[in-house]
Scaffold this active site. Structure first.
Site, PDB file in Angstrom:
ATOM      1  N   SER A 145      42.874  33.472  51.840  1.00  0.00           N
ATOM      2  CA  SER A 145      43.028  33.832  50.427  1.00  0.00           C
ATOM      3  C   SER A 145      43.764  35.157  50.357  1.00  0.00           C
ATOM      4  O   SER A 145      43.690  35.967  51.297  1.00  0.00           O
ATOM      5  CB  SER A 145      41.656  33.975  49.764  1.00  0.00           C
ATOM      6  OG  SER A 145      41.758  34.594  48.495  1.00  0.00           O
ATOM      7  N   TYR A 150      33.462  38.044  50.494  1.00  0.00           N
ATOM      8  CA  TYR A 150      34.466  36.976  50.481  1.00  0.00           C
ATOM      9  C   TYR A 150      35.780  37.495  51.048  1.00  0.00           C
ATOM     10  O   TYR A 150      36.386  36.876  51.935  1.00  0.00           O
ATOM     11  CB  TYR A 150      34.660  36.473  49.047  1.00  0.00           C
ATOM     12  CG  TYR A 150      35.691  35.370  48.909  1.00  0.00           C
ATOM     13  CD1 TYR A 150      35.367  34.060  49.238  1.00  0.00           C
ATOM     14  CD2 TYR A 150      36.969  35.638  48.428  1.00  0.00           C
ATOM     15  CE1 TYR A 150      36.302  33.040  49.102  1.00  0.00           C
ATOM     16  CE2 TYR A 150      37.911  34.628  48.293  1.00  0.00           C
ATOM     17  CZ  TYR A 150      37.573  33.336  48.626  1.00  0.00           C
ATOM     18  OH  TYR A 150      38.507  32.320  48.502  1.00  0.00           O
TER      19      TYR A 150
END
Length: 248
Positions: free
Chosen positions: A138, A151
């Protein structure tokens, strides 16, 4: 050459969002695809060429399940051409609000399961001439997206893991690359994109002025899986509508 005909591919988390889009494109281009998810029944009726689709229900954070998965591939295919490590999840909080259980779970799902599946799959990937591993990270691994530090930490680790494995496994004819999406319209981002103020900020940061679609990530993953991409390894490619080059 613009084909995956005859390729055997494993896609983790391939029943929805980006994973489903990857599965669809792989099947359309002739690959046999084994999809792993907690509940694979949801994929039925969503794909074409379903005769080449195989599924296995399980939790990738479970060591015994991971071994069962690799055993099944070994027994049914005897090799693996493409591994797509796509499974991922998030809990959006400020760092001080996480419980230890929550952030450890993020590492187990997003990172440690990927490491172990890659390690276990290595002997099967070695058996083919042009093996390809594609890790889904990501842009949160490179930028602060206010989406929760754990995350971003797991995704940053995935990017670095990709680089190391690309160098280490090159001698085995295994390419390893990483794809880092920006905001893509998926079930995982639905809660964020449904907030008008947050969406406005996201679009303002994106030169193409829209969120991405799962198919736009899948097309890159598919290319990296092809023999056509045989000289590309160790890369982290952002699918971000230009977000990463946005200045004023």
């Amino acid at each position: 050459m613009w084909t995956l005909q005859g390729k055997k591919a494993l896609v983790t988390g391939g029943t929805k969002g980006i994973g489903l889009a990857i599965t669809k494109e792989f099947l359309e281009l002739g690959a046999e695809v084994l999809v792993v998810a907690r509940d694979t029944k949801t994929i039925q009726g969503k794909v074409k060429n379903s005769a080449n689709l195989f599924t296995m229900d399980g939790d990738v954070t479970d060591a015994s399940f991971r071994k069962q998965l690799i055993t099944r591939i070994e027994q049914n295919w005897g090799k693996l051409d493409v591994l797509v490590n796509n499974v991922g999840t998030n809990v959006r909080k400020k760092m001080v609000d996480y419980t230890e259980e929550e952030y450890r779970k993020l590492f187990e799902v997003n990172l440690f399961s990927m490491i172990e599946i890659s390690r276990l799959a290595h002997p099967l990937l070695q058996k083919v001439t042009h093996a390809s591993v594609i890790n889904i990270a990501s842009v949160a691994g490179s930028f602060d997206l206010q989406t929760g530090p754990p995350y971003g930490m797991t995704k940053a680790a995935i990017i670095q893991l990709t680089k190391h494995l690309a160098a280490e496994w090159a001698a085995d004819n295994i390419r390893v690359n990483c794809v880092s999406p920006w905001y893509i319209e998926t079930p995982l981002t639905e809660s964020v994109l449904s907030q008008p103020e947050r969406l406005e900020k996201i679009l303002a940061r994106t030169p193409l002025n829209r969120v991405g679609q799962p198919e736009e990530v899948a097309s890159l993953v598919t290319y990296l899986a092809m023999d056509k991409a045989s000289y590309i390894t160790g890369q982290n490619i952002m699918v971000d509508g230009g977000m990463s080059i946005k200045g004023l």
